[in-house]
Design a protein around this motif. Structure first.
Motif, short mmCIF file in Angstrom:
data_model
loop_
_atom_site.label_atom_id
_atom_site.label_comp_id
_atom_site.label_asym_id
_atom_site.label_seq_id
_atom_site.Cartn_x
_atom_site.Cartn_y
_atom_site.Cartn_z
N GLU A 29 0.83 -1.19 0.00
CA GLU A 29 0.00 0.00 0.00
C GLU A 29 0.87 1.25 0.00
O GLU A 29 1.88 1.32 0.70
N GLY A 30 0.52 2.23 -0.82
CA GLY A 30 1.26 3.47 -0.88
C GLY A 30 2.33 3.50 -1.95
O GLY A 30 3.04 4.48 -2.09
N THR A 31 2.50 2.40 -2.71
CA THR A 31 3.48 2.39 -3.79
C THR A 31 2.77 2.17 -5.11
O THR A 31 1.73 1.52 -5.16
N LEU A 32 3.33 2.70 -6.17
CA LEU A 32 2.75 2.53 -7.49
C LEU A 32 3.35 1.36 -8.24
O LEU A 32 2.68 0.69 -9.01
N LEU A 33 4.64 1.14 -8.05
CA LEU A 33 5.34 0.10 -8.78
C LEU A 33 6.10 -0.80 -7.81
O LEU A 33 6.55 -0.35 -6.76
N PRO A 34 6.28 -2.08 -8.18
CA PRO A 34 7.14 -2.93 -7.37
C PRO A 34 8.56 -2.33 -7.34
O PRO A 34 8.97 -1.67 -8.29
N ALA A 35 9.29 -2.56 -6.27
CA ALA A 35 10.62 -1.95 -6.10
C ALA A 35 11.56 -2.26 -7.26
O ALA A 35 12.28 -1.37 -7.73
N ASP A 36 11.56 -3.50 -7.76
CA ASP A 36 12.47 -3.85 -8.85
C ASP A 36 12.12 -3.11 -10.14
O ASP A 36 13.00 -2.69 -10.88
N VAL A 37 10.85 -2.91 -10.39
CA VAL A 37 10.42 -2.18 -11.59
C VAL A 37 10.78 -0.70 -11.44
O VAL A 37 11.28 -0.08 -12.38
N ALA A 38 10.55 -0.14 -10.27
CA ALA A 38 10.87 1.27 -10.03
C ALA A 38 12.37 1.50 -10.17
O ALA A 38 12.80 2.50 -10.78
N ASP A 39 13.19 0.60 -9.65
CA ASP A 39 14.64 0.75 -9.77
C ASP A 39 15.10 0.65 -11.21
O ASP A 39 15.94 1.42 -11.67
#
Length: 78
Positions: A7-17
């Motif tokens: 909750e509170g994130t738009l993308l998974p961390a690996d995709v965002a990185d």
């Protein structure tokens, strides 16, 4: 199967990185990043856009442009 994000994130961390590094490469600032340690301390805030300041820094503008292009093709940006 769908991949849900916390909750509170738009993308998974690996995709965002991955997106962050791709945009940095387009802006020509990857040489300043210590990729082995994921350290961005050598990158000037001016290069990325000031954190907490006016929305519309270089990285933000490029990310918005990418999302708009993806939507124009009828694909989901996420």
């Amino acid at each position: 199967m769908a991949k849900f994000t916390p909750e509170g994130t738009l993308l998974p961390a690996d995709v965002a990185d991955a997106l962050k590094y791709e945009i940095a490469a387009e802006l020509g600032i990857t040489g300043k990043i210590d990729t082995a340690n994921d350290y961005w301390g050598n990158v000037a805030s001016r290069d990325c856009g000031r954190v907490g300041g006016k929305i519309g820094g270089n990285m933000v503008k490029l990310m918005i442009k990418r999302a708009e292009e993806t939507l124009a093709r009828g694909q989901s940006p996420f």
